[in-house]
Design a protein around this motif. Sequence first.
Motif, mmCIF file in Angstrom:
data_model
loop_
_atom_site.group_PDB
_atom_site.id
_atom_site.type_symbol
_atom_site.label_atom_id
_atom_site.label_comp_id
_atom_site.label_asym_id
_atom_site.label_seq_id
_atom_site.Cartn_x
_atom_site.Cartn_y
_atom_site.Cartn_z
ATOM 1 N N GLY A 1 77.516 52.920 46.660
ATOM 2 C CA GLY A 1 78.554 53.657 47.363
ATOM 3 C C GLY A 1 78.031 54.971 47.916
ATOM 4 N N ILE A 2 78.813 55.523 48.825
ATOM 5 C CA ILE A 2 78.465 56.822 49.394
ATOM 6 C C ILE A 2 79.760 57.546 49.748
ATOM 7 C CG2 ILE A 2 78.275 55.950 51.778
ATOM 8 C CD1 ILE A 2 75.899 57.882 52.152
ATOM 9 N N THR A 3 79.791 58.859 49.478
ATOM 10 C CA THR A 3 80.921 59.703 49.863
ATOM 11 C C THR A 3 80.369 60.893 50.642
ATOM 12 O OG1 THR A 3 80.875 61.074 47.866
ATOM 13 C CG2 THR A 3 82.137 59.005 47.748
ATOM 14 N N GLU A 4 81.235 61.842 50.928
ATOM 15 C CA GLU A 4 80.784 63.008 51.687
ATOM 16 C C GLU A 4 79.716 63.793 50.938
ATOM 17 O OE1 GLU A 4 81.447 63.864 54.838
ATOM 18 O OE2 GLU A 4 82.481 61.929 54.907
ATOM 19 N N ASN A 5 79.782 63.804 49.593
ATOM 20 C CA ASN A 5 78.861 64.639 48.818
ATOM 21 C C ASN A 5 77.959 63.878 47.859
ATOM 22 O OD1 ASN A 5 79.775 67.453 49.602
ATOM 23 N ND2 ASN A 5 81.719 66.616 48.876
ATOM 24 N N PHE A 6 78.212 62.571 47.664
ATOM 25 C CA PHE A 6 77.486 61.855 46.629
ATOM 26 C C PHE A 6 77.003 60.479 47.090
ATOM 27 C CE2 PHE A 6 80.557 64.549 44.353
ATOM 28 C CZ PHE A 6 79.698 65.271 43.542
ATOM 29 N N PHE A 7 75.868 60.076 46.508
ATOM 30 C CA PHE A 7 75.468 58.673 46.487
ATOM 31 C C PHE A 7 75.978 58.105 45.167
ATOM 32 C CE2 PHE A 7 71.906 60.790 48.812
ATOM 33 C CZ PHE A 7 72.137 60.217 50.061
ATOM 34 N N VAL A 8 76.559 56.926 45.197
ATOM 35 C CA VAL A 8 77.190 56.336 44.020
ATOM 36 C C VAL A 8 76.401 55.098 43.590
ATOM 37 C CG1 VAL A 8 79.329 55.461 43.013
ATOM 38 C CG2 VAL A 8 79.414 57.124 44.897
ATOM 39 N N LEU A 9 75.755 55.175 42.442
ATOM 40 C CA LEU A 9 74.957 54.072 41.907
ATOM 41 C C LEU A 9 75.678 53.471 40.702
ATOM 42 C CD1 LEU A 9 72.919 55.595 43.685
ATOM 43 C CD2 LEU A 9 71.178 55.162 41.946
ATOM 44 N N VAL A 10 75.915 52.185 40.754
ATOM 45 C CA VAL A 10 76.617 51.491 39.670
ATOM 46 C C VAL A 10 75.593 50.625 38.938
ATOM 47 C CG1 VAL A 10 78.530 49.980 39.049
ATOM 48 C CG2 VAL A 10 78.720 51.489 41.055
ATOM 49 N N GLU A 11 75.150 51.113 37.769
ATOM 50 C CA GLU A 11 74.126 50.411 36.999
ATOM 51 C C GLU A 11 74.809 49.487 35.987
ATOM 52 O OE1 GLU A 11 69.930 51.687 34.976
ATOM 53 O OE2 GLU A 11 71.733 52.591 34.129
ATOM 54 N N GLN A 12 75.021 48.254 36.415
ATOM 55 C CA GLN A 12 75.620 47.256 35.528
ATOM 56 C C GLN A 12 74.565 46.784 34.520
ATOM 57 O OE1 GLN A 12 76.728 43.885 37.977
ATOM 58 N NE2 GLN A 12 74.910 44.108 39.220
ATOM 59 N N PRO A 13 74.999 46.182 33.411
ATOM 60 C CA PRO A 13 74.015 45.749 32.404
ATOM 61 C C PRO A 13 73.335 44.420 32.719
ATOM 62 C CG PRO A 13 76.236 45.447 31.567
ATOM 63 C CD PRO A 13 76.371 46.131 32.892
ATOM 64 N N LEU A 14 73.351 44.008 33.981
ATOM 65 C CA LEU A 14 72.500 42.892 34.405
ATOM 66 C C LEU A 14 71.200 43.506 34.905
ATOM 67 C CD1 LEU A 14 72.097 39.858 34.942
ATOM 68 C CD2 LEU A 14 72.880 40.281 37.275
ATOM 69 N N SER A 15 70.112 43.190 34.236
ATOM 70 C CA SER A 15 68.839 43.813 34.560
ATOM 71 C C SER A 15 67.790 42.767 34.904
ATOM 72 C CB SER A 15 68.334 44.648 33.374
ATOM 73 O OG SER A 15 67.908 43.782 32.335
ATOM 74 N N VAL A 16 66.712 43.259 35.467
ATOM 75 C CA VAL A 16 65.546 42.421 35.728
ATOM 76 C C VAL A 16 64.457 42.851 34.744
ATOM 77 C CG1 VAL A 16 63.823 41.706 37.405
ATOM 78 C CG2 VAL A 16 66.145 42.233 38.164
ATOM 79 N N GLU B 1 84.009 52.153 60.513
ATOM 80 C CA GLU B 1 83.670 53.306 61.339
ATOM 81 C C GLU B 1 84.618 54.479 61.092
ATOM 82 O OE1 GLU B 1 83.304 52.368 65.434
ATOM 83 O OE2 GLU B 1 81.572 51.048 65.160
ATOM 84 N N LYS B 2 85.885 54.192 60.822
ATOM 85 C CA LYS B 2 86.868 55.258 60.649
ATOM 86 C C LYS B 2 87.086 55.641 59.191
ATOM 87 C CE LYS B 2 88.068 56.027 64.949
ATOM 88 N NZ LYS B 2 89.359 55.538 65.485
ATOM 89 N N ASN B 3 86.866 54.710 58.249
ATOM 90 C CA ASN B 3 87.300 54.967 56.885
ATOM 91 C C ASN B 3 86.220 54.894 55.816
ATOM 92 O OD1 ASN B 3 89.941 53.702 58.326
ATOM 93 N ND2 ASN B 3 90.481 55.250 56.819
ATOM 94 N N SER B 4 84.983 54.578 56.196
ATOM 95 C CA SER B 4 83.925 54.642 55.199
ATOM 96 C C SER B 4 83.785 56.074 54.700
ATOM 97 C CB SER B 4 82.598 54.174 55.811
ATOM 98 O OG SER B 4 81.544 54.345 54.896
ATOM 99 N N ARG B 5 83.711 56.247 53.371
ATOM 100 C CA ARG B 5 83.577 57.545 52.704
ATOM 101 C C ARG B 5 84.875 58.347 52.729
ATOM 102 N NH1 ARG B 5 80.608 57.511 56.762
ATOM 103 N NH2 ARG B 5 81.299 59.556 57.489
ATOM 104 N N LYS B 6 85.983 57.751 53.219
ATOM 105 C CA LYS B 6 87.254 58.464 53.327
ATOM 106 C C LYS B 6 88.360 57.670 52.640
ATOM 107 C CE LYS B 6 85.882 60.289 57.849
ATOM 108 N NZ LYS B 6 86.204 60.300 59.308
ATOM 109 N N GLU B 7 89.426 58.385 52.310
ATOM 110 C CA GLU B 7 90.583 57.687 51.760
ATOM 111 C C GLU B 7 91.052 56.647 52.762
ATOM 112 O OE1 GLU B 7 94.768 58.662 49.460
ATOM 113 O OE2 GLU B 7 93.827 60.210 50.705
ATOM 114 N N TYR B 8 91.376 55.472 52.282
ATOM 115 C CA TYR B 8 91.737 54.370 53.166
ATOM 116 C C TYR B 8 92.912 53.610 52.567
ATOM 117 C CZ TYR B 8 89.725 50.937 49.942
ATOM 118 O OH TYR B 8 89.486 50.141 48.859
#
Length: 558
Positions: free
Chosen positions: A256-271, A444-451
């Motif tokens: 994920g990405i927002t105006e101020n952050f990169f959002v990393l979701v580390e699930q417990p499925l690993s390699v 284009e209009k709502n990525s990183r924004k409330e939708y």
Amino acid sequence: MMISFKDDIEGRQPVKGGEKLYPNCDASVWTRSCEKEILQPIHGKITGSIPKWIRGSLLRNGPGNLKFGSSTFEHLFDSSALLHRFAIQDGTVTYQCRFIETNVFNKNRAAQRIVVTEFGTRAVPDPCQSIFTRVASIFHPGESGSDNAMITVYPFGDQMFAFAETPVMFRFDVESLATEERVNLFDRIGIVHHSSHPHIMPDGRVFNLGLCVTGMGPKYSILEFPVGEKQWEKPKIVATQPTRWKLHPGYMHTFGITENFFVLVEQPLSVSVRNMLVAHVKNEPMIASFKWFEDHNTHIYLLDRETGSLKHTFHTDAFFFLHVINSFEKHDHLVLDICCYNDPKMLDCMYIESLKQMQSNPDYAKMFRGRPLRFALPLNTSRIPSQGLLNKVFRRSDQKGAKENLVTLQTTQAKAYFKENNMIFCVPELLCDLGCETPRINYEKNSRKEYRYFYAISSDVDAKNPGTIIKVDVINKIRITWCEENCYPSEPVFVEAPNATSEDDGVILASLVWGQGDENHVGLIVLCAKTFKELGRSEFFTPSPVPKCLHGWFASKK
């Protein structure tokens, strides 16, 4: 506690006498092979009216060929990449399809057998390749294994690329679908993996999530492709996060990405790095390297976009996911919407044999059961007490049987609590009680924004009609659907109308295939995004079977 997805098939008995458990679902739409490319566009039969303001190409990517000679792939993700193009202009539509000229495709085609081991398929060993050669090839990702690129399509500037999760991308011509350039990002920036879903900024920059290996262990790395000519040649790493387990980096299909952050979701499925190296040397499929840590939480990391440093870490129950729907910031919270599963068993559902046997497997729908969930992550953590005070708070709250909910947003039922060691534990909100996959928004209009709206296809194989397109209103928690008997749409793509006045003012484009033996039949449907009423469609009858595709992009034409 994580939301437990409902399942109405538990307790079913194995079928007898050829009876189908899921009579409305035809898995053969995935297991077809295209036997003849369509290089010259063909015209379809138009029903209804396709708005003339829609001008451009709906480009699709996905599994195209499951066999070479007498050998067949064992997993859907191994199928050779096939591009599709629906060219729309002046109310008419043409269709064409073409294989991506990957190294692995050319090798398999020349040998008429599977010669490179894939995600779930072991290739026939090459007698000319010794074990020492395979060991040496470990150090050149993208060249040592498969470069199959059958997942997605994205623009980099004015050029279009197809790729999967290897470090290799393929530039192709939008009109002819001809493969034009092969790019190995490992050679440019040293990553060994990157996600299938980058984010494109309004100014043209592209961000993606990769994995690099350093002397301190593997790290998740955010790649920035700056604006400029051939921007794919000039990536740079702008943020990193060490993996939770040094020898088990997490698997991430999106971020994920927002105006101020990169959002990393580390699930417990690993390699497993060790198992991956052993599998490579022994010529075993990559899926054998996956490990599910079911007793461990999912971690959500927020990396500061300006500094690249870790700012917040949140915890939640273990879940498996492929796709982030959207993420945005609101009133000192970061809202994260994801399509979640209880575990990664759905990957096993994509084995070809599993697909063929699904009608006699009473657990198949349960394995594929997922739901869209909303997490609300409180960003103002200045109220976190000291550990001593925290222990007192927990003892007191445990006696009361409740803890303070840190989520103060009035628009969500998602919750977050302090737990031991200053950990913030999140409990999500259910957005829709339907299985939703390949979600899309008005990007284009709502990525990183409330939708308000997202669009998806059904992932409930035991639904009354599994071939369903879904529109979800995440504010009012209502949904509308479109479906047609024996028809299977792919990922719905939103295209905004000229001079749009609302978030859903536009159309939904989706490719169609049909089941029950109608395999030389493909179409494009246009739905009103507001009402989900069909505006028009174009149907094509092709010289060879057309398999269902995965992801794509609408490339508008001025």
